[in-house]
Design a protein around this motif. Structure first.
Motif, PDB file in Angstrom:
ATOM      1  N   GLY A 175       0.632   5.587   3.976  1.00 41.95           N
ATOM      2  CA  GLY A 175       0.972   4.431   3.157  1.00 41.95           C
ATOM      3  C   GLY A 175       0.395   4.524   1.752  1.00 41.95           C
ATOM      4  N   TYR A 176      -0.544   5.448   1.557  1.00 44.03           N
ATOM      5  CA  TYR A 176      -1.188   5.608   0.252  1.00 44.03           C
ATOM      6  C   TYR A 176      -1.202   7.078  -0.164  1.00 44.03           C
ATOM      7  N   LYS A 177      -1.502   7.291  -1.429  1.00 46.65           N
ATOM      8  CA  LYS A 177      -1.735   8.637  -1.955  1.00 46.65           C
ATOM      9  C   LYS A 177      -2.850   8.541  -2.992  1.00 46.65           C
ATOM     10  N   LYS A 178      -3.466   9.665  -3.290  1.00 50.84           N
ATOM     11  CA  LYS A 178      -4.556   9.669  -4.255  1.00 50.84           C
ATOM     12  C   LYS A 178      -4.020   9.512  -5.675  1.00 50.84           C
ATOM     13  N   SER A 179      -4.762   8.749  -6.470  1.00 51.42           N
ATOM     14  CA  SER A 179      -4.377   8.544  -7.869  1.00 51.42           C
ATOM     15  C   SER A 179      -4.503   9.848  -8.638  1.00 51.42           C
ATOM     16  N   GLU A 180      -3.560  10.124  -9.526  1.00 51.13           N
ATOM     17  CA  GLU A 180      -3.606  11.338 -10.345  1.00 51.13           C
ATOM     18  C   GLU A 180      -4.715  11.252 -11.384  1.00 51.13           C
ATOM     19  N   GLU A 181      -5.080  10.027 -11.804  1.00 49.97           N
ATOM     20  CA  GLU A 181      -6.145   9.855 -12.791  1.00 49.97           C
ATOM     21  C   GLU A 181      -7.534   9.957 -12.165  1.00 49.97           C
ATOM     22  N   ASN A 182      -7.670   9.478 -10.914  1.00 48.40           N
ATOM     23  CA  ASN A 182      -8.981   9.456 -10.252  1.00 48.40           C
ATOM     24  C   ASN A 182      -8.795   9.789  -8.781  1.00 48.40           C
ATOM     25  N   LYS A 183      -9.300  10.947  -8.344  1.00 50.38           N
ATOM     26  CA  LYS A 183      -9.102  11.385  -6.965  1.00 50.38           C
ATOM     27  C   LYS A 183      -9.837  10.515  -5.955  1.00 50.38           C
ATOM     28  N   HIS A 184     -10.760   9.669  -6.420  1.00 50.31           N
ATOM     29  CA  HIS A 184     -11.493   8.777  -5.529  1.00 50.31           C
ATOM     30  C   HIS A 184     -10.882   7.378  -5.494  1.00 50.31           C
ATOM     31  N   SER A 185      -9.660   7.261  -5.991  1.00 48.59           N
ATOM     32  CA  SER A 185      -8.952   5.982  -6.009  1.00 48.59           C
ATOM     33  C   SER A 185      -7.591   6.154  -5.351  1.00 48.59           C
ATOM     34  N   LEU A 186      -7.098   5.105  -4.676  1.00 46.79           N
ATOM     35  CA  LEU A 186      -5.824   5.154  -3.962  1.00 46.79           C
ATOM     36  C   LEU A 186      -4.768   4.295  -4.656  1.00 46.79           C
ATOM     37  N   VAL A 187      -3.532   4.783  -4.592  1.00 46.64           N
ATOM     38  CA  VAL A 187      -2.381   4.007  -5.051  1.00 46.64           C
ATOM     39  C   VAL A 187      -1.359   3.982  -3.928  1.00 46.64           C
ATOM     40  N   VAL A 188      -0.464   3.015  -3.956  1.00 50.33           N
ATOM     41  CA  VAL A 188       0.524   2.846  -2.892  1.00 50.33           C
ATOM     42  C   VAL A 188       1.572   3.952  -2.956  1.00 50.33           C
ATOM     43  N   ASP A 189       1.866   4.548  -1.801  1.00 52.86           N
ATOM     44  CA  ASP A 189       2.964   5.503  -1.657  1.00 52.86           C
ATOM     45  C   ASP A 189       4.153   4.703  -1.118  1.00 52.86           C
ATOM     46  N   GLU A 190       5.062   4.333  -1.983  1.00 48.66           N
ATOM     47  CA  GLU A 190       6.108   3.378  -1.632  1.00 48.66           C
ATOM     48  C   GLU A 190       6.978   3.835  -0.462  1.00 48.66           C
ATOM     49  N   THR A 290     -10.545  -2.475  -3.136  1.00 46.09           N
ATOM     50  CA  THR A 290     -10.673  -1.097  -3.646  1.00 46.09           C
ATOM     51  C   THR A 290      -9.328  -0.484  -4.015  1.00 46.09           C
ATOM     52  N   HIS A 291      -8.243  -1.015  -3.442  1.00 42.42           N
ATOM     53  CA  HIS A 291      -6.907  -0.486  -3.716  1.00 42.42           C
ATOM     54  C   HIS A 291      -5.878  -1.598  -3.439  1.00 42.42           C
ATOM     55  N   PRO A 292      -4.654  -1.460  -3.923  1.00 42.76           N
ATOM     56  CA  PRO A 292      -3.640  -2.501  -3.711  1.00 42.76           C
ATOM     57  C   PRO A 292      -3.333  -2.681  -2.222  1.00 42.76           C
ATOM     58  N   ALA A 293      -3.227  -3.930  -1.797  1.00 45.10           N
ATOM     59  CA  ALA A 293      -2.904  -4.217  -0.404  1.00 45.10           C
ATOM     60  C   ALA A 293      -1.410  -4.027  -0.160  1.00 45.10           C
ATOM     61  N   ILE A 294      -1.069  -3.424   0.983  1.00 39.86           N
ATOM     62  CA  ILE A 294       0.339  -3.279   1.362  1.00 39.86           C
ATOM     63  C   ILE A 294       0.793  -4.491   2.172  1.00 39.86           C
ATOM     64  N   ILE A 295      -0.145  -5.057   2.963  1.00 36.73           N
ATOM     65  CA  ILE A 295       0.165  -6.169   3.866  1.00 36.73           C
ATOM     66  C   ILE A 295      -0.658  -7.397   3.471  1.00 36.73           C
ATOM     67  N   PRO A 296      -0.033  -8.569   3.320  1.00 32.44           N
ATOM     68  CA  PRO A 296      -0.805  -9.795   3.065  1.00 32.44           C
ATOM     69  C   PRO A 296      -1.592 -10.204   4.309  1.00 32.44           C
ATOM     70  N   LYS A 297      -2.679 -10.941   4.113  1.00 32.07           N
ATOM     71  CA  LYS A 297      -3.566 -11.325   5.209  1.00 32.07           C
ATOM     72  C   LYS A 297      -2.826 -12.128   6.281  1.00 32.07           C
ATOM     73  N   GLU A 298      -1.912 -13.018   5.870  1.00 32.76           N
ATOM     74  CA  GLU A 298      -1.192 -13.860   6.832  1.00 32.76           C
ATOM     75  C   GLU A 298      -0.350 -13.001   7.785  1.00 32.76           C
ATOM     76  N   LEU A 299       0.349 -11.999   7.225  1.00 34.52           N
ATOM     77  CA  LEU A 299       1.182 -11.128   8.060  1.00 34.52           C
ATOM     78  C   LEU A 299       0.316 -10.276   8.986  1.00 34.52           C
ATOM     79  N   TYR A 300      -0.827  -9.814   8.473  1.00 35.82           N
ATOM     80  CA  TYR A 300      -1.742  -9.003   9.296  1.00 35.82           C
ATOM     81  C   TYR A 300      -2.232  -9.811  10.500  1.00 35.82           C
TER      82      TYR A 300
END
Length: 484
Positions: A175-190, A290-300
């Protein structure tokens, strides 16, 4: 005089921790170790005339001695093919002071092997018959304590980075991939995030994990392992290619999809060990945002609230750790249905209609009846050829005699009544006789074990290829040969 066919071994080692602390620490690198040892050889030309063998363990910890090149070096030493072993310092050989002392005080002197630690100024030839061993033991103890202290510092440094919300794993989770700018940060893999959202929504709509898995397989959606392989991560190429209930459950239970990272769920039991133990939830390190949420808390919460009730309604049970029945198509362990007449089936058959696993279905009672009849035939054959207990007792007495002779031989050697060459040659003969007798006892004992209570005591595995065709692997190799 040492024979000329013996070699001088230059042993080099560097662990992953050496790189983690600082990539600028060149003194512990393989290159600098090699240069140091070669300079030592140039100054001591009596060693340089011998055959030089370089052995390197790159990326192995010094806290244990299970290293490929180290084990090869010890094997050559036991065969009498080593004249001298040279290391940069004691820590390159090993950081466990008890094991290191065993080699320096017992193993190498018995084999007549000279040991040199360059930076420690240690040469076993110079300290022989003196109290130099006391200094070595103390130094080894310091190395061991240093290693444990270093481990604590590394763990502490990692924990600090974790609390700062840095992603330290080599691969991003599904669901995620590593950021190209910072390898210690995650971005959403759509592409993968779309599948994650679909799974959570179906779970919230009270679809069972089984129905979710089957739906994903019917749509041809790649599993997390297949998706990683598609993205170029080949280490996942041998993992099952089918969505299952367990895969779905792991995703729905994963709190990281809420935009948080969770660390310290498992830790190593002790320094140098590969075993890990679970950590209680209150001691986990959890960092939110730490990274964008894919699922809102209510749905989880909605998905997990319904998942627990549905997931308890399983109609099949696993054969357990001792299960011996396997699918001839995919190799997975077969499961037993809870019907009045239980049958064995492949768990993968439930998820995809087109898989050959759907043909793997056999009545358990009928299969076990056939297996018991086969075992009965072998039992009768073995009973007719059973060796009397007195043969085993005779072999045991022989072993005791050989052991006593080894003790006497060692006493003769210590009293200098026999030469070293004679001692090792006679010891080798006695050791071979002991091993031969032990192997005979073990062989006879296996053949006489005919009173096993379960099918699994005789059979290692039964592979079901299709109804009416199976492959049996016996625990006793002689029985296997009898069938072949």
């Amino acid at each position: 005089m040492v024979s000329e066919d013996k070699s001088v071994i230059l042993y080099l080692r560097v662990s992953c921790e050496d790189f983690k602390l600082s990539e600028a620490i060149e003194s512990n690198s393989i290159t600098s170790q090699r240069q140091l040892l070669q300079q030592y050889l140039q100054k001591n030309q009596e060693l340089g005339t011998s055959k030089i063998i370089e052995m390197i363990d790159d990326g192995f910890s010094g806290t244990n001695f299970q290293r490929p090149q180290f084990e090869k070096m010890i094997e050559l030493s036991m065969k009498g093919k080593v004249k001298c072993i040279i290391v940069k310092d004691f820590s390159r050989f090993g950081r466990n002071y008890i094991e290191l002392g065993h080699y320096l005080e017992c193993v190498f002197p018995m084999q007549g092997i000279r040991f040199i630690s360059v930076n420690d100024g240690f040469d076993s030839e110079q300290v022989r018959g003196t109290t130099g061993g006391l200094e070595v033991s103390f130094r080894n103890f310091i190395y061991d304590m240093y290693c444990k202290d270093l481990s604590k510092k590394v763990k502490s440094a990692i924990a600090v980075r974790q609390r700062q919300g840095e992603f330290l794993s080599p691969y991003a989770f599904y669901g995620y991939k590593k950021s190209e700018e910072n390898k210690h940060s995650l971005v959403v893999d759509e592409e993968a995030a779309k599948v994650v959202r679909e799974i959570f929504q179906m779970a919230a709509d009270q679809y069972s994990t089984y129905r979710i898995a089957r739906s994903l397989n019917e749509k041809g959606i790649l599993t997390p392992a297949e998706y990683k392989k598609k993205m170029g991560l080949n280490r996942y190429c041998n993992i099952s290619s089918c969505w299952t209930q367990d895969k779905v459950t792991r995703i729905v239970r994963d709190e990281r999809y809420l935009g948080k990272l969770i660390f310290n769920k498992r830790v190593r039991s002790e320094t140098g060990s590969k075993k890990t133990v679970k950590v209680s939830r209150e001691n986990w390190i959890t960092v939110s945002g730490t990274h964008p949420a894919i699922i809102p808390k209510e749905l989880y919460d909605q998905a997990n609230g319904t998942l627990k009730v549905i997931h308890e309604k399983k109609k099949v049970q696993s054969e357990g750790k001792r299960g011996i029945y396997f699918c001839g198509s995919c190799g997975k362990k077969l499961r037993t249905s809870k019907n009045k007449a239980p049958y064995l089936e492949c768990p993968m058959a439930r998820y995809v209609d087109k898989r050959q696993c759907g043909e793997i279905k056999i009545e358990k009672e009928g299969l076990e009846t056939v297996l018991l009849q086969v075992i009965g035939c072998f039992n009768q054959i073995l009973k007719n050829h059973k060796i009397q207990d007195k043969t085993i007792k005779r072999l045991q007495l022989e072993i005791k005699g050989f052991e006593n002779k080894k003790i006497e031989l060692y006493e003769y050697y210590k009293q200098k009544n026999i030469s070293q060459h004679s001692y090792f040659s006679q010891k080798k003969v006695l050791t071979e006789q002991i091993e031969s007798s032990k192997n005979q006892i073990q062989h006879l004992a296996k053949e006489n074990q005919v009173e096993a209570k379960n099918i699994s005591d005789f059979i290692a595995s039964v592979v079901v290829h299709e109804p009416y065709r199976i492959t049996i692997e016996w625990r006793n190799q002689r029985w296997q040969q009898g069938f072949d």
